[in-house]
Design a protein around this motif. Sequence first.
Motif, PDB file in Angstrom:
ATOM      1  N   UNK A  44      15.392  30.226  24.173  1.00  0.00           N
ATOM      2  CA  UNK A  44      14.054  30.253  24.745  1.00  0.00           C
ATOM      3  C   UNK A  44      13.984  30.007  26.233  1.00  0.00           C
ATOM      4  N   UNK A  45      15.123  30.026  26.945  1.00  0.00           N
ATOM      5  CA  UNK A  45      15.111  29.749  28.385  1.00  0.00           C
ATOM      6  C   UNK A  45      15.909  30.806  29.142  1.00  0.00           C
ATOM      7  N   UNK A  46      15.301  31.334  30.202  1.00  0.00           N
ATOM      8  CA  UNK A  46      15.968  32.214  31.160  1.00  0.00           C
ATOM      9  C   UNK A  46      15.619  31.672  32.541  1.00  0.00           C
ATOM     10  N   UNK A  47      16.581  31.695  33.462  1.00  0.00           N
ATOM     11  CA  UNK A  47      16.340  31.197  34.814  1.00  0.00           C
ATOM     12  C   UNK A  47      16.122  32.366  35.763  1.00  0.00           C
ATOM     13  N   UNK A  48      15.208  32.187  36.728  1.00  0.00           N
ATOM     14  CA  UNK A  48      14.925  33.256  37.683  1.00  0.00           C
ATOM     15  C   UNK A  48      14.612  32.668  39.053  1.00  0.00           C
ATOM     16  N   UNK A  49      14.963  33.432  40.097  1.00  0.00           N
ATOM     17  CA  UNK A  49      14.643  33.041  41.475  1.00  0.00           C
ATOM     18  C   UNK A  49      13.288  33.658  41.810  1.00  0.00           C
ATOM     19  N   UNK A  50      12.267  32.801  41.956  1.00  0.00           N
ATOM     20  CA  UNK A  50      10.895  33.288  42.036  1.00  0.00           C
ATOM     21  C   UNK A  50      10.212  32.964  43.364  1.00  0.00           C
ATOM     22  N   UNK A  51       9.345  33.896  43.800  1.00  0.00           N
ATOM     23  CA  UNK A  51       8.376  33.626  44.849  1.00  0.00           C
ATOM     24  C   UNK A  51       7.040  33.367  44.153  1.00  0.00           C
ATOM     25  N   UNK A  52       6.032  33.003  44.922  1.00  0.00           N
ATOM     26  CA  UNK A  52       4.700  32.792  44.335  1.00  0.00           C
ATOM     27  C   UNK A  52       4.187  34.090  43.702  1.00  0.00           C
ATOM     28  N   UNK A  53       4.479  35.225  44.341  1.00  0.00           N
ATOM     29  CA  UNK A  53       4.039  36.509  43.808  1.00  0.00           C
ATOM     30  C   UNK A  53       4.781  36.840  42.506  1.00  0.00           C
ATOM     31  N   UNK A  54       6.088  36.524  42.469  1.00  0.00           N
ATOM     32  CA  UNK A  54       6.865  36.738  41.240  1.00  0.00           C
ATOM     33  C   UNK A  54       6.288  35.929  40.091  1.00  0.00           C
ATOM     34  N   UNK A  55       5.925  34.683  40.380  1.00  0.00           N
ATOM     35  CA  UNK A  55       5.347  33.807  39.343  1.00  0.00           C
ATOM     36  C   UNK A  55       4.090  34.453  38.765  1.00  0.00           C
ATOM     37  N   UNK A  56       3.266  34.997  39.667  1.00  0.00           N
ATOM     38  CA  UNK A  56       2.014  35.613  39.225  1.00  0.00           C
ATOM     39  C   UNK A  56       2.290  36.793  38.305  1.00  0.00           C
ATOM     40  N   UNK A  57       3.266  37.622  38.696  1.00  0.00           N
ATOM     41  CA  UNK A  57       3.611  38.800  37.887  1.00  0.00           C
ATOM     42  C   UNK A  57       4.111  38.372  36.508  1.00  0.00           C
ATOM     43  N   UNK A  58       5.021  37.375  36.485  1.00  0.00           N
ATOM     44  CA  UNK A  58       5.633  36.978  35.224  1.00  0.00           C
ATOM     45  C   UNK A  58       4.684  36.189  34.325  1.00  0.00           C
ATOM     46  N   UNK A  59       3.753  35.457  34.919  1.00  0.00           N
ATOM     47  CA  UNK A  59       2.779  34.713  34.107  1.00  0.00           C
ATOM     48  C   UNK A  59       1.922  35.646  33.265  1.00  0.00           C
ATOM     49  N   UNK A  60       1.807  36.890  33.707  1.00  0.00           N
ATOM     50  CA  UNK A  60       0.990  37.867  32.986  1.00  0.00           C
ATOM     51  C   UNK A  60       1.790  38.622  31.927  1.00  0.00           C
ATOM     52  N   UNK A  61       3.102  38.333  31.843  1.00  0.00           N
ATOM     53  CA  UNK A  61       3.939  39.023  30.865  1.00  0.00           C
ATOM     54  C   UNK A  61       3.839  38.334  29.505  1.00  0.00           C
ATOM     55  N   UNK A  62       3.705  39.121  28.450  1.00  0.00           N
ATOM     56  CA  UNK A  62       3.496  38.552  27.114  1.00  0.00           C
ATOM     57  C   UNK A  62       4.705  37.762  26.610  1.00  0.00           C
ATOM     58  N   UNK A  63       5.902  37.995  27.190  1.00  0.00           N
ATOM     59  CA  UNK A  63       7.092  37.270  26.739  1.00  0.00           C
ATOM     60  C   UNK A  63       7.147  35.840  27.264  1.00  0.00           C
ATOM     61  N   UNK A  64       6.371  35.548  28.300  1.00  0.00           N
ATOM     62  CA  UNK A  64       6.449  34.246  28.976  1.00  0.00           C
ATOM     63  C   UNK A  64       5.520  33.236  28.327  1.00  0.00           C
ATOM     64  N   UNK A  65       6.095  32.114  27.932  1.00  0.00           N
ATOM     65  CA  UNK A  65       5.285  31.028  27.375  1.00  0.00           C
ATOM     66  C   UNK A  65       4.883  30.031  28.452  1.00  0.00           C
ATOM     67  N   UNK A  66       5.828  29.718  29.365  1.00  0.00           N
ATOM     68  CA  UNK A  66       5.540  28.724  30.402  1.00  0.00           C
ATOM     69  C   UNK A  66       6.508  28.893  31.573  1.00  0.00           C
TER      70      UNK A  66
END
Length: 212
Positions: A89-111
Amino acid sequence: MYTRTADTKTADRIYDPYLGLYIKKLLPDPGIPILRKIADKIWTPIYTVSGSEKRLADTLRQNHISNYYPRICSIISNRKYENKPFFPGVVFAALTAEDRKIMNENFLVREIPEIRNSETEEHIFADICFMTMAEHISRFYPFTFEKEFRCPQLAAWKVTPMTIDGFGDCRFVSNEEENITQIYFNFKTIAKIIKFNLTLYQFRSLLVSKVL
């Protein structure tokens, strides 16, 4: 105790001056990434549904987001091994604020936890560097889980801590009398401890092959 059956130079062996003989050469797995800090991005754990780690990693890649999906070889039963998610249940990613916004909208992401200070950021990066080390080791010597770190206090045992930039927790606990080394990786980010039991001969093969 050590045997001298490996005391012959071949293509798959490397000389160990400490032991004075040729030992099996271990090759790093090219599929395990070399992780680096990326300017203006923060390495962050992304939590998903267990079993969806690869799909999430693929989605991150499609969005050109650097990520690390750690997989480790573990013992199933009767000497059967399996490469499976390091932490379900864990994957690591190098994120910017914009990346966070994109991924928060993905159905696979819980938190996606908020990283609020540089010290936490350093802890996470040190942890994932240790994860790559543990991944390499598991290709040769599958791991076992431990619920807590129990360090022998006997005089014959030598404890050597290892840190990355002052963070992280990896310990080598060795006893030459018993010809054994234990490697503990304490992953504070995910609150798990992984332990490897090796003979000193196996541990030397990791060092000489520069897998660690």
